[in-house]
Design a protein around this motif. Sequence first.
Motif: not given
Length: 252
Positions: A1-19
């Motif tokens: 899963m691709k992770k990003i840290t945006f404004l100090g918060c880690t999130m996963h940049a994934v699609t609905m299908a992948d989720t």
Amino acid sequence: MKKITFLGCTMHAVTMADTLTIIKQRIQQKTFTQHVVVNVAKLINVQKDDRLKQSVESCDLINIDGMGVVWGARFLGYDIPERVAGVDLFYHLLKMAEQENFSVFLLGGTQEVIKKTTETVKKKHPSLNVVGSHHGYFWDDEASIVEKIKASGAQLLFVAITSPKKENFIDQWQEALGVDFVMGVGGTFDVVAGKVSRAPLWMQQWGLEWLYRVLQEPGRMWKRYLVTNTLFATLIVTERLRQRPWKTRCRR
């Protein structure tokens, strides 16, 4: 899963299908999964609430909900495939649970709302195995509710309680719940029960669901969205100004 840290918060940049694929695989493997969605309000609140930040970042899957977060992240150069709205994910997971014979527990809302939600869910998914439900006002005896959920044998647990209570409750009890997957769904049960209506599709696509909520519940919602949206816009602009021109170009 691709992770990003945006404004100090880690999130996963994934699609609905992948989720959905990830969640299904983890449930089948009996791998406990703590899930959360992040919208503008939650992203702002984790800036000042360390307990909430811990609860969010301890999750195994962190989806990006809210077009404001999607647009803000893209504006700063992040590659975000799409929004994964919590209410849409909830509906998809109910369908998956019915097809795969996964058992479900519904927790949250008032007694009237949880009763109507359970009835509506069973009517729409007649083969779905709903093994239990309970309203969201149990704070004087959390342990007994946790034991009730565990005893039910539920594989999926949906928690419809306001933030940050639901995130902190899930984080505190985690595997004691005995489920394979747990997700906070906020006000989703109110929508399912017909207490409030969801914004029209065009408003969802233009990131105006918050405005629709304000119009439905102005006394309760106007201040919340005015404050969080203003702070979010300020953070985005500030961060954009900090970016060096060469760094921005490299991200494109």
